[in-house]
Design an enzyme around this catalytic site. Sequence first.
Site, short mmCIF file in Angstrom:
data_model
loop_
_atom_site.label_atom_id
_atom_site.label_comp_id
_atom_site.label_asym_id
_atom_site.label_seq_id
_atom_site.Cartn_x
_atom_site.Cartn_y
_atom_site.Cartn_z
N GLU A 1 -62.49 13.97 -54.93
CA GLU A 1 -61.45 14.72 -56.30
C GLU A 1 -62.61 15.17 -57.50
OE1 GLU A 1 -59.34 11.47 -58.55
OE2 GLU A 1 -57.64 12.77 -58.60
N LYS B 1 -52.92 -1.70 -72.97
CA LYS B 1 -54.32 -1.29 -72.64
C LYS B 1 -54.08 0.25 -72.99
CE LYS B 1 -57.87 -0.26 -72.27
NZ LYS B 1 -58.81 1.17 -72.12
N VAL C 1 -62.08 1.64 -60.13
CA VAL C 1 -62.20 0.91 -61.45
C VAL C 1 -60.41 0.40 -60.95
CG1 VAL C 1 -60.66 0.66 -64.05
CG2 VAL C 1 -62.86 2.14 -63.55
N GLY C 2 -59.58 0.79 -59.95
CA GLY C 2 -58.80 0.50 -59.35
C GLY C 2 -59.32 -0.91 -58.51
N GLY D 1 -55.21 5.30 -62.98
CA GLY D 1 -56.45 5.78 -63.04
C GLY D 1 -57.69 5.98 -61.70
N SER D 2 -59.27 5.59 -62.33
CA SER D 2 -59.81 6.16 -61.40
C SER D 2 -59.92 4.57 -60.31
CB SER D 2 -61.47 6.87 -61.17
OG SER D 2 -61.84 4.96 -62.20
N GLU E 1 -52.02 3.10 -58.71
CA GLU E 1 -51.87 4.96 -58.65
C GLU E 1 -53.71 5.05 -59.06
OE1 GLU E 1 -52.29 8.22 -59.17
OE2 GLU E 1 -50.93 8.88 -61.13
N CYS F 1 -53.75 13.40 -62.03
CA CYS F 1 -53.81 13.01 -60.69
C CYS F 1 -53.45 13.48 -58.84
CB CYS F 1 -53.01 11.43 -60.69
SG CYS F 1 -53.41 10.86 -61.77
P1 ADP Z 1 -60.93 8.13 -65.44
O1 ADP Z 1 -61.80 8.20 -64.44
O2 ADP Z 1 -59.38 8.25 -64.96
O3 ADP Z 1 -61.53 7.65 -66.95
P2 ADP Z 1 -61.04 5.15 -65.54
O4 ADP Z 1 -60.44 4.56 -64.54
O5 ADP Z 1 -61.66 5.31 -66.62
O6 ADP Z 1 -60.34 6.04 -65.17
O7 ADP Z 1 -59.82 4.87 -66.74
C1 ADP Z 1 -58.80 4.33 -66.48
C2 ADP Z 1 -58.14 3.38 -67.71
O8 ADP Z 1 -58.94 1.87 -67.26
C3 ADP Z 1 -59.07 3.29 -68.89
O9 ADP Z 1 -58.03 3.14 -69.34
C4 ADP Z 1 -60.48 2.93 -69.45
O10 ADP Z 1 -60.19 1.75 -70.38
C5 ADP Z 1 -60.03 1.77 -67.67
N1 ADP Z 1 -60.58 0.47 -67.26
C6 ADP Z 1 -62.23 1.40 -67.48
N2 ADP Z 1 -63.18 0.35 -66.67
C7 ADP Z 1 -61.80 -0.51 -66.19
C8 ADP Z 1 -62.28 -2.37 -66.06
N3 ADP Z 1 -64.15 -2.23 -65.54
N4 ADP Z 1 -61.50 -2.62 -66.37
C9 ADP Z 1 -59.60 -2.76 -66.30
N5 ADP Z 1 -59.97 -1.77 -66.96
C10 ADP Z 1 -60.85 -0.46 -66.83
#
Ligand code: ADP
Length: 479
Positions: A381, A173, A230-231, A226-227, A248, A282
């Site tokens: 960050e 995804k 969301v992690g 990602g963030s 990560e 990152c």
């Molecule tokens: P950034 O802050 O770098 O945009 P995110 O953590 O928001 O990073 O996004 C990184 C990835 O995680 C993207 O592919 C995003 O679509 C996905 N993402 C965002 N929210 C969710 C969620 N609740 N569950 C799973 N994946 C998510």
Amino acid sequence: MMSAKIFVDGQWMTPVNGATLDMVAPSTGEKIGTIARGTAEDIDRAVNAARRAFEGPWGQTAAVDRGRLLSKLAQKILEHEDELTALEALDTGKALKLARNDIRAVARYFEFYGGAADKLHGDTIPFLSGYQVMILREPRGVTGHIIPWNYPAQMFGRTLGPALAAGNAAVLKPAEEACLSCIRLTELAAEVGFPDGVINLVPGIGEEAGAALSSHPDIDLISFTGSPEVGVLIQKAAAENHVPCVLELGGKSPQIVFADADHSKAIESIVSALVQNTGQTCSAGSRVLIERSIYDQFMAQLTRRFKQLRAGPHDMDLDCGPLISKVQQERVMGFLDRAKADGIEIAAQGQVDAAASAEGFFVPPTLYRIVPREHELALDEVFGPVLAAIPFDDEADAIRLANGTDFGLIAGVWTDSGARQMRLAKAIRAGQVYINGYGAGGGIELPFGGFKKSGHGREKGFEALREFTVAKTVVFNHG
Ligand code: ADP
């Protein structure tokens, strides 16, 4: 390009609900295409296809043959280097030279893991008399991959390279802000002959397709970049099904400069490790910690260099591009506004080129002088071209500061003293420590990952192959 489709079971298809998302060029704010907005039903189809592939012939493919497929993909990517470079630059806003570097890196990921596929060995263990024990390293099965928008092409290789080399079948995804290169790379992967269902791609938004993937009960491992926020969501969703995660999640990585360092060399590296990808990395070195005795002199040099920085659209190929989106631009401007309100002095700012579109998402590269240690600029960050300078008193103070955030991804140490290099390498809690250098983004061979809120598990190198496999102990009682 099959941009408004998902790729499942070797077929490009319309998502179940037919929904799409518009893609916008960060350099101009203009629409450049549409992608599919996959949902839970599409993810379910993709996971089922991956499971069938894993349980079918792919699961029996010899390591050498998997490796050859990956190597073919590496070659194919290099044959399409110009096209992929232009696409990545347009989609992310990053300068062309950086996009080219990213495309070479994704080829290198498949080259590295193509070569590594048949070199991943199990073990034998001495056990009781009359027994033989062996440890098999088996693929996890179906792996879920959720990646961000800052390095879409590189992330495609970083996460799928080791997963496929190890024999998993994958569902990816990509991020909704930028994923055109991932779509094209998936087409190229299909062309080189990956069997149906081995690579599945479902573009969509995080809360829909991403959440569906992380909560799917038939996934064997989730790999997420990602963030930190969301992690946490991903880990919680995966925990419901006891699915392990490799995460990560970014950092606030320090560059630590001692008086005895080679200043000119350090400055070039500090600037490039910060502005690379407009600070949206990152492992950006977003704090520069400077020994107090050289603070003024070093800052004068750094300031001069920083003032030369230029931001502009991707095709001008400058030091910085735009940020990825209006949302990110406003987030980063929020840091700048609050720093101003808090009276934190700007030491130097680069320029946004006059030719840059007012509709592009630009922020001038900014260096702050003497950021208080508890300020958000010193701890959080920013994910933009913003560098916080902080003086330190001595080695112990430097280590305290370096380890004094919630993160621990990478660090750069600049000193000529060999003993100090070794002490800092051991004392710093980060997944990578560079001595007289800095490696933001590079090093496919080098294990990479975090301590603390920077995440856990390791990507890159052979460590990633370990993450995408699981040890099975087989005990023979041969008497
Ligand atoms: P950034 O802050 O770098 O945009 P995110 O953590 O928001 O990073 O996004 C990184 C990835 O995680 C993207 O592919 C995003 O679509 C996905 N993402 C965002 N929210 C969710 C969620 N609740 N569950 C799973 N994946 C998510």
